[in-house]
Enzyme design. Structure first.
Site, PDB file in Angstrom:
ATOM      1  N   GLY A   1       0.826  -1.202   0.000  1.00 26.99           N
ATOM      2  CA  GLY A   1       0.000   0.000   0.000  1.00 26.99           C
ATOM      3  C   GLY A   1       0.851   1.238   0.000  1.00 26.99           C
ATOM      4  N   PRO A   2       0.232   2.385  -0.218  1.00 28.44           N
ATOM      5  CA  PRO A   2       0.977   3.650  -0.253  1.00 28.44           C
ATOM      6  C   PRO A   2       1.640   3.943   1.093  1.00 28.44           C
ATOM      7  CG  PRO A   2      -1.364   3.981  -0.713  1.00 28.44           C
ATOM      8  CD  PRO A   2      -1.199   2.554  -0.443  1.00 28.44           C
TER       9      PRO A   2
ATOM     10  N   GLY B   1       2.559   5.409   4.682  1.00 26.36           N
ATOM     11  CA  GLY B   1       1.780   6.000   5.772  1.00 26.36           C
ATOM     12  C   GLY B   1       0.418   5.394   6.002  1.00 26.36           C
ATOM     13  N   VAL B   2       0.160   4.195   5.471  1.00 26.59           N
ATOM     14  CA  VAL B   2      -1.133   3.580   5.735  1.00 26.59           C
ATOM     15  C   VAL B   2      -1.063   2.575   6.878  1.00 26.59           C
ATOM     16  CG1 VAL B   2      -2.091   3.910   3.453  1.00 26.59           C
ATOM     17  CG2 VAL B   2      -0.747   1.865   3.943  1.00 26.59           C
ATOM     18  N   GLY B   3       0.089   2.526   7.546  1.00 23.00           N
ATOM     19  CA  GLY B   3       0.164   1.707   8.756  1.00 23.00           C
ATOM     20  C   GLY B   3       0.742   0.318   8.561  1.00 23.00           C
TER      21      GLY B   3
ATOM     22  N   THR C   1       4.002  -0.618   8.621  1.00 16.46           N
ATOM     23  CA  THR C   1       5.001  -0.877   9.652  1.00 16.46           C
ATOM     24  C   THR C   1       4.339  -1.063  11.005  1.00 16.46           C
ATOM     25  OG1 THR C   1       6.386   0.649   8.436  1.00 16.46           O
ATOM     26  CG2 THR C   1       7.166  -0.027  10.594  1.00 16.46           C
TER      27      THR C   1
ATOM     28  N   SER D   1      -4.100   3.791 -18.270  1.00 18.77           N
ATOM     29  CA  SER D   1      -5.463   4.096 -17.855  1.00 18.77           C
ATOM     30  C   SER D   1      -5.903   5.522 -18.160  1.00 18.77           C
ATOM     31  CB  SER D   1      -5.649   3.781 -16.371  1.00 18.77           C
ATOM     32  OG  SER D   1      -4.952   4.718 -15.596  1.00 18.77           O
TER      33      SER D   1
ATOM     34  N   LYS E   1      -8.305   5.307  -6.691  1.00 17.69           N
ATOM     35  CA  LYS E   1      -8.665   6.384  -7.611  1.00 17.69           C
ATOM     36  C   LYS E   1      -9.913   7.110  -7.132  1.00 17.69           C
ATOM     37  CE  LYS E   1      -6.517   4.514 -11.737  1.00 17.69           C
ATOM     38  NZ  LYS E   1      -6.715   3.741 -12.971  1.00 17.69           N
TER      39      LYS E   1
END
Ligand code: ADP
Length: 765
Positions: free
Chosen positions: A346-347, A349-351, A353, A669, A712
């Site tokens: 995932g991108p 900072g999405v938790g 770690t 896309s 998106k």
């Protein structure tokens, strides 16, 4: 002539020496000689052990000698002083009753000296002098007396009597009657003796040197030991070696490794402390001793506890937590944590770690994290061989040392960011790390001994699945985390980020209140991201400013409203809501999926009279460029509907630009977005500002499905779009979109590009 057999000695003519005589027949022979003219024939025994020599036991050439003195010793033997007179050859041998009588033929040396004899004499003398000087056994007087000798034959005899020859050799010389030949022979023998002497000398200096060196080292070592004891020994090597040995014994390493470690330690002990090698070995032993080899924490596999901890640390992420718990349940049933590696994708900072950290906590295991971002060299994973200067183990082994147990939770951060170059492929080494079949005997170049990684629970994280090498991906169980909605972000900020940051900045709860409106502003105007990392940073900034206000005594309590927030953080960084305030011609909004989550893309097209050139700018990747060509070709096929004639495209240049030109963009896309922007530019019809679109386009205008719809739509929502045009084949993905978002967006499913144009263009197509 009476015969006196000699044992182990030989008398040359002109030599004077004492002889002790004991054998009865010899005594009788002597007594007989003394009665006549004091002369006797001396012949040497071939074997000195023969007690009663007979004819065949004697050399046939001997010396006619003159007995000068005779002394009866108390024990009944005689001591005589004899002087050799001439060489003589035994002709006839007869044993009488008391002693032996021989007939002899006396030989006298020539005394005449020709030039050759003279030369021979000089050579012999030179050799003799040289020999005498280096042998140390011949006195200067002897040398001088030899130098005085005039007769060539006597010279040879005297010299050979002074040389350390065996009896047989001396006899050989005695038997050479010819003077020149005798000198010649002597020169050769002297030369040989000199060679032997030189060799002896060489050997003895070598021995001496070796002796001196070992003695010196021994002495110094003893001295060093004494100094160390004097200093209390603790800082010396001995204490250190003992410590290391204890550590090795306590580490529980496998027998074979233990042997290696102890052997190296031995070597270390023997080396001088200042040598470079000593440092290298010490380092190595230290590494071996400090790695965990058997120390283990006891697992707590309790799904209820795990669930609690995951919930405590993370808001939202329901599906993800569910997947993690499923994973742990399976492991519990299988009674082992082996199996596929978890990979959280995932991108930033999405938790990811923090999820891994919670998993470690719930299992009661140690947690270590290494970053693989930018690792491009196999040796970063596997270490350098010890022969390299400054060699170190690779990151895996370093991580294990940090963990201190053999079963930590081991986070491999950014596994998708590994690259490879000529120094070897790190992903090949990672394969070995992650493969349960192989990682029981992981080999690090530095450690050399195989290391057991099979108890480690590996968790990997990645931003983008597409760059993870296939074989690695095969071994992983992928869990995707898409990014947060505004609502989720608000919850996370309230429940986690603010409490965490206030605490980290030393603030009390009573010190600071961040109002809801400020939190919304933080999310909308100061960050634009899928995760919450930037948000956390902004909250930290707010806390810092608040801390300053409180410490300076300005206020006792800081309440952060929208207004205060602007004062603290400055003007809004991002626009929220309507990306464009008016409908525009030639500008379409696309939805993109990048490694940092979803994003909106403006695609601009301008037309100028020209020659039909297509120009693309904005750092577009190959796939995106091709997609632009395809979109253009499709639009060209629409000529009649566009109301232009066929030559239109040959008379105009087309420029497609995707702003934020410095950010690389790629993927297919944006196909329908580009087609829409081109048509808008040609027809002059504006594009509805609230519409965002995504979909691949084919030459004949079919719309193909795309990925990352969830991300998106989150970004579309962030950007304030309300209508989203998407491929019909992506219909089922709509369910993945969080409900709060879904409710606020209108989704238009299309399968043909013409449908897109009809929906997006103001006034239809
Ligand atoms: P990643 O590893 O995905 O880049 P991190 O785990 O470092 O992200 O998360 C960044 C910060 O955001 C951490 O302080 C983490 O605690 C916090 N965070 C992320 N997601 C959540 C969540 N769902 N609930 C609470 N805090 C979260």
């Amino acid at each position: 002539m009476p015969l006196l057999p000699l044992r182990g000695l030989l008398v040359y003519p002109s030599m004077v020496l004492h002889i002790d005589v004991g054998r009865d027949r010899s005594v009788a022979a002597l007594e007989h000689a003394m009665l006549s003219n004091n002369t006797i024939f001396l012949a040497t025994q071939k074997d000195l052990r023969v007690e009663a020599p007979e004819n065949q036991d004697l050399y046939k050439v001997g010396t006619l000698a003159h007995v000068k003195q005779m002394l009866k010793l108390p024990n009944g033997t005689l001591r005589i002083l004899v002087e050799g007179v001439n060489r003589a050859k035994m002709l006839h041998y007869r044993e009488d009753k008391d002693f032996t009588v021989v007939d002899i033929e006396v030989h006298e040396d020539e005394t005449f000296k020709d030039a050759e004899t003279e030369a021979l004499m000089r050579t012999v003398l030179t050799y003799f002098e040289k020999y005498a000087k280096s042998s140390n056994k011949i006195t200067t007087e002897t040398i001088e007396s030899v130098l005085d000798i005039e007769e060539p034959g006597r010279l040879a005899d005297v010299i050979s009597s002074h040389l350390p020859f065996k009896v047989a050799e001396k006899q050989e010389i005695l038997e050479i009657f010819n003077v020149k030949k005798r000198l010649d022979h002597l020169i050769i023998r002297l030369h040989d003796e000199q060679e032997v002497l030189n060799l002896e000398k060489k050997i003895s200096t070598k021995v001496k040197q070796a002796m001196e060196r070992t003695q010196k080292e021994y002495y110094l070592r003893e001295q060093m030991k004494a100094i160390q004891t004097e200093l209390g020994d603790r800082d010396g090597k001995t204490g250190e070696v003992a410590d290391l040995r204890k550590k090795i014994e306590a580490s529980g390493m496998p027998e074979s490794t233990r042997k290696v470690a102890l052997k190296e330690l031995d070597r270390y002990e023997k080396l001088p402390a200042a040598s470079a090698e000593s440092g290298v070995i010490r380092n190595y032993v230290e590494w071996l001793a400090s790695l965990p080899w058997s120390k283990k924490t006891t697992d707590r596999i309790d799904i209820a506890v795990a669930g609690e901890i995951l919930d405590r640390d993370h808001d939202g992420l329901e599906k993800v937590k569910e997947r993690v718990l499923e994973y742990l349940s399976v492991r519990q049933l299988m009674n082992s944590l082996r199996g596929p590696i978890l990979c959280l994708v995932g991108p930033p900072g999405v938790g990811k770690t923090s999820l891994a950290r919670s998993i470690a906590e719930s299992l009661d295991r140690k947690f270590v994290r290494i970053s693989l971002g930018g690792v491009r060299d196999e040796s970063e994973i596997r270490g350098h061989r010890r022969t390299y200067v400054g060699a170190m183990p690779g990151r895996i082994i370093q991580g294990m040392k940090k963990a201190g147990t053999i079963n930590p939770v081991f986070l491999l951060d950014e596994i998708d960011k590994m690259s490879n170059d000529f120094r070897g492929d790190p992903s090949a080494a990672m394969l070995e790390v992650l493969d349960p079949e192989q990682n029981g005997t992981f080999s690090d170049h530095y450690i050399e001994e195989s290391y057991n990684l099979s108890d480690v629970l590996f968790i990997a994280t990645a931003n983008d699945l597409s760059t993870i090498p296939g074989p690695l991906l095969d071994r992983m169980e992928v869990i995707s985390i898409a990014g947060y909605t505004e609502l989720e972000k608000t919850m996370i900020t309230k429940n986690h980020l603010i409490p965490k940051q206030t605490k980290e900045h030393g603030l009390k709860k009573a010190h600071i209140v961040i109002k809801d409106e400020a939190i919304t502003d933080l999310i909308r105007y100061y960050t634009r991201e899928a995760g919450v990392r930037g948000l956390e940073r902004q909250v930290a900034t707010v806390c810092r400013k608040a801390a300053k206000i409180i410490v300076s005594g300005e206020k006792k309590k800081v309440t952060v409203s929208s207004k205060v927030l602007q004062e603290m953080l400055g003007k809004h960084r991002f626009r929220y809501g309507q990306a464009e305030t008016e409908n525009q011609v030639g500008v379409a909004t696309g939805l993109a999926y990048t490694t940092v989550g979803g994003d909106t893309l403006q695609i601009e097209v301008s037309l100028t009279p020209g020659k039909g050139k297509l120009q693309l700018t904005g750092k577009l990747g190959d796939v995106m460029k091709e997609s632009a060509q395809t979109a253009l070709s499709y639009v060209r096929s629409l000529t009649h509907k566009l109301g232009v004639d066929a030559s239109y495209f040959d008379q105009h240049d087309l420029h497609i630009h995707v702003p934020e030109g410095a950010v690389p963009k790629d993927g297919p896309s944006a196909g329908i977005t580009m087609a829409t922007a081109i048509v808008s530019a040609i027809t002059g019809k504006a594009i509805k500002r609230e519409v965002g679109m995504t979909g691949e386009i084919t030459l004949r205008g079919r719309v193909l499905p795309i990925g990352g719809l969830k991300e998106k739509s989150l970004s579309a929502h962030r950007a304030g779009l309300t209508t989203i045009i998407l491929p019909k084949d992506n219909e089922r993905d709509i369910d993945d979109i969080p409900e709060t978002i879904r409710e606020q967006l209108t989704f238009k499913l299309v399968s043909q590009a013409e449908e897109v144009l009809a929906l997006a263009l103001d006034g239809g197509f």
